[in-house]
Design a protein around this motif. Sequence first.
Motif, PDB file in Angstrom:
ATOM      1  N   GLU A 290       9.153   1.663   5.413  1.00  0.00           N
ATOM      2  CA  GLU A 290       8.193   1.445   6.492  1.00  0.00           C
ATOM      3  C   GLU A 290       6.978   2.341   6.249  1.00  0.00           C
ATOM      4  N   ILE A 291       5.806   1.889   6.673  1.00  0.00           N
ATOM      5  CA  ILE A 291       4.606   2.722   6.581  1.00  0.00           C
ATOM      6  C   ILE A 291       4.769   3.913   7.521  1.00  0.00           C
ATOM      7  N   GLN A 292       4.524   5.100   6.995  1.00  0.00           N
ATOM      8  CA  GLN A 292       4.624   6.322   7.789  1.00  0.00           C
ATOM      9  C   GLN A 292       3.242   6.904   8.005  1.00  0.00           C
ATOM     10  N   LYS A 293       3.025   7.430   9.181  1.00  0.00           N
ATOM     11  CA  LYS A 293       1.792   8.183   9.436  1.00  0.00           C
ATOM     12  C   LYS A 293       2.031   9.596   8.920  1.00  0.00           C
ATOM     13  N   GLY A 294       1.057  10.139   8.242  1.00  0.00           N
ATOM     14  CA  GLY A 294       1.185  11.504   7.765  1.00  0.00           C
ATOM     15  C   GLY A 294       0.026  12.350   8.257  1.00  0.00           C
ATOM     16  N   ASN A 295       0.095  13.611   7.953  1.00  0.00           N
ATOM     17  CA  ASN A 295      -0.999  14.535   8.260  1.00  0.00           C
ATOM     18  C   ASN A 295      -1.902  14.666   7.044  1.00  0.00           C
ATOM     19  N   LEU A 296      -3.147  15.051   7.263  1.00  0.00           N
ATOM     20  CA  LEU A 296      -4.073  15.261   6.152  1.00  0.00           C
ATOM     21  C   LEU A 296      -3.590  16.473   5.346  1.00  0.00           C
ATOM     22  N   ILE A 297      -3.318  16.243   4.069  1.00  0.00           N
ATOM     23  CA  ILE A 297      -2.810  17.299   3.190  1.00  0.00           C
ATOM     24  C   ILE A 297      -3.865  17.710   2.171  1.00  0.00           C
TER      25      ILE A 297
ATOM     26  N   PHE B  41      -2.667  11.799   2.726  1.00  0.00           N
ATOM     27  CA  PHE B  41      -1.888  12.091   3.919  1.00  0.00           C
ATOM     28  C   PHE B  41      -0.426  12.164   3.520  1.00  0.00           C
ATOM     29  N   GLY B  42       0.353  12.930   4.274  1.00  0.00           N
ATOM     30  CA  GLY B  42       1.765  13.021   3.949  1.00  0.00           C
ATOM     31  C   GLY B  42       2.571  13.695   5.030  1.00  0.00           C
ATOM     32  N   THR B  43       3.874  13.676   4.819  1.00  0.00           N
ATOM     33  CA  THR B  43       4.821  14.381   5.676  1.00  0.00           C
ATOM     34  C   THR B  43       5.192  15.671   4.946  1.00  0.00           C
ATOM     35  N   ASP B  44       6.145  16.398   5.487  1.00  0.00           N
ATOM     36  CA  ASP B  44       6.614  17.600   4.790  1.00  0.00           C
ATOM     37  C   ASP B  44       7.275  17.244   3.460  1.00  0.00           C
ATOM     38  N   LEU B  45       7.798  16.021   3.356  1.00  0.00           N
ATOM     39  CA  LEU B  45       8.596  15.641   2.194  1.00  0.00           C
ATOM     40  C   LEU B  45       7.848  14.885   1.106  1.00  0.00           C
ATOM     41  N   MET B  46       6.805  14.136   1.486  1.00  0.00           N
ATOM     42  CA  MET B  46       6.174  13.263   0.489  1.00  0.00           C
ATOM     43  C   MET B  46       4.803  12.773   0.953  1.00  0.00           C
ATOM     44  N   PRO B  47       3.988  12.305  -0.010  1.00  0.00           N
ATOM     45  CA  PRO B  47       2.717  11.680   0.365  1.00  0.00           C
ATOM     46  C   PRO B  47       2.986  10.311   0.989  1.00  0.00           C
ATOM     47  N   THR B  48       2.124   9.927   1.935  1.00  0.00           N
ATOM     48  CA  THR B  48       2.283   8.628   2.587  1.00  0.00           C
ATOM     49  C   THR B  48       1.094   7.696   2.352  1.00  0.00           C
ATOM     50  N   GLU B  49      -0.071   8.283   2.011  1.00  0.00           N
ATOM     51  CA  GLU B  49      -1.263   7.447   1.848  1.00  0.00           C
ATOM     52  C   GLU B  49      -2.300   8.154   0.983  1.00  0.00           C
ATOM     53  N   LEU B  50      -2.971   7.375   0.149  1.00  0.00           N
ATOM     54  CA  LEU B  50      -4.125   7.831  -0.628  1.00  0.00           C
ATOM     55  C   LEU B  50      -5.293   6.987  -0.143  1.00  0.00           C
ATOM     56  N   GLU B  51      -6.232   7.650   0.546  1.00  0.00           N
ATOM     57  CA  GLU B  51      -7.333   6.927   1.181  1.00  0.00           C
ATOM     58  C   GLU B  51      -8.659   7.237   0.488  1.00  0.00           C
TER      59      GLU B  51
ATOM     60  N   THR C 205      -7.582   2.100  -1.196  1.00  0.00           N
ATOM     61  CA  THR C 205      -6.637   2.848  -0.369  1.00  0.00           C
ATOM     62  C   THR C 205      -5.255   2.203  -0.413  1.00  0.00           C
ATOM     63  N   ILE C 206      -4.216   3.047  -0.637  1.00  0.00           N
ATOM     64  CA  ILE C 206      -2.838   2.554  -0.722  1.00  0.00           C
ATOM     65  C   ILE C 206      -1.899   3.432   0.106  1.00  0.00           C
ATOM     66  N   MET C 207      -0.791   2.827   0.555  1.00  0.00           N
ATOM     67  CA  MET C 207       0.254   3.535   1.288  1.00  0.00           C
ATOM     68  C   MET C 207       1.497   3.582   0.417  1.00  0.00           C
TER      69      MET C 207
ATOM     70  N   VAL D 297       6.604   9.692 -10.056  1.00  0.00           N
ATOM     71  CA  VAL D 297       7.311   8.655 -10.822  1.00  0.00           C
ATOM     72  C   VAL D 297       8.145   7.732  -9.937  1.00  0.00           C
ATOM     73  N   ASN D 298       8.528   8.209  -8.746  1.00  0.00           N
ATOM     74  CA  ASN D 298       9.358   7.397  -7.860  1.00  0.00           C
ATOM     75  C   ASN D 298       8.599   6.744  -6.711  1.00  0.00           C
ATOM     76  N   LEU D 299       7.304   7.055  -6.563  1.00  0.00           N
ATOM     77  CA  LEU D 299       6.534   6.456  -5.473  1.00  0.00           C
ATOM     78  C   LEU D 299       6.323   4.967  -5.717  1.00  0.00           C
ATOM     79  N   LYS D 300       6.391   4.217  -4.633  1.00  0.00           N
ATOM     80  CA  LYS D 300       6.103   2.781  -4.667  1.00  0.00           C
ATOM     81  C   LYS D 300       4.912   2.525  -3.759  1.00  0.00           C
ATOM     82  N   VAL D 301       4.039   1.617  -4.158  1.00  0.00           N
ATOM     83  CA  VAL D 301       2.980   1.156  -3.270  1.00  0.00           C
ATOM     84  C   VAL D 301       3.627   0.125  -2.360  1.00  0.00           C
ATOM     85  N   ILE D 302       3.491   0.333  -1.031  1.00  0.00           N
ATOM     86  CA  ILE D 302       4.103  -0.614  -0.087  1.00  0.00           C
ATOM     87  C   ILE D 302       3.055  -1.383   0.725  1.00  0.00           C
ATOM     88  N   ALA D 303       1.805  -0.880   0.698  1.00  0.00           N
ATOM     89  CA  ALA D 303       0.731  -1.565   1.427  1.00  0.00           C
ATOM     90  C   ALA D 303      -0.610  -1.043   0.940  1.00  0.00           C
TER      91      ALA D 303
END
Length: 123
Positions: free
Chosen positions: A60-67, A85-95, A50-52, A35-41
């Motif tokens: 800022e666009i973050q690089k994440g690991n494949l989750i 893709f994501g960090t420990d805290l959140m998703p960063t990209e849907l590819e 594909t969205i970030m 509910v709080n995610l924003k599309v930034i790119a």
Amino acid sequence: MKYSIPDKRELTKTEVEFLTYLFVKEKSEWTYLIVNLKVIARCGCGKCPTIMFGKTFDSEIQKGNLIIDYLGKGKNGELVGISVFGTDLMPTELEFYSIDGETDIIEMPKIDTLKSMNENLTE
């Protein structure tokens, strides 16, 4: 081709449904984040879905690991790879990408065609 192009907006209903499905199955602790995610790119190709993600439109666009690593089928039966893709805290990209490299992926596959890549390998 640029990696991404700016596209600041809220998630669409379809994107919310897609992420909800994937997170419930694979990463339930992220479900509440949707509910709080924003599309930034979006992808630099400008065609594929594909969205970030960011927490705000100014993130800022973050690089994440494949989750999450999934496979789906497009409306013409083409195989579509789906990666979150994501960090420990959140998703960063849907590819979304073409499995065979031959097809332009211009829309998300239907949710009912999705399978985990791990599931696919064991069948």
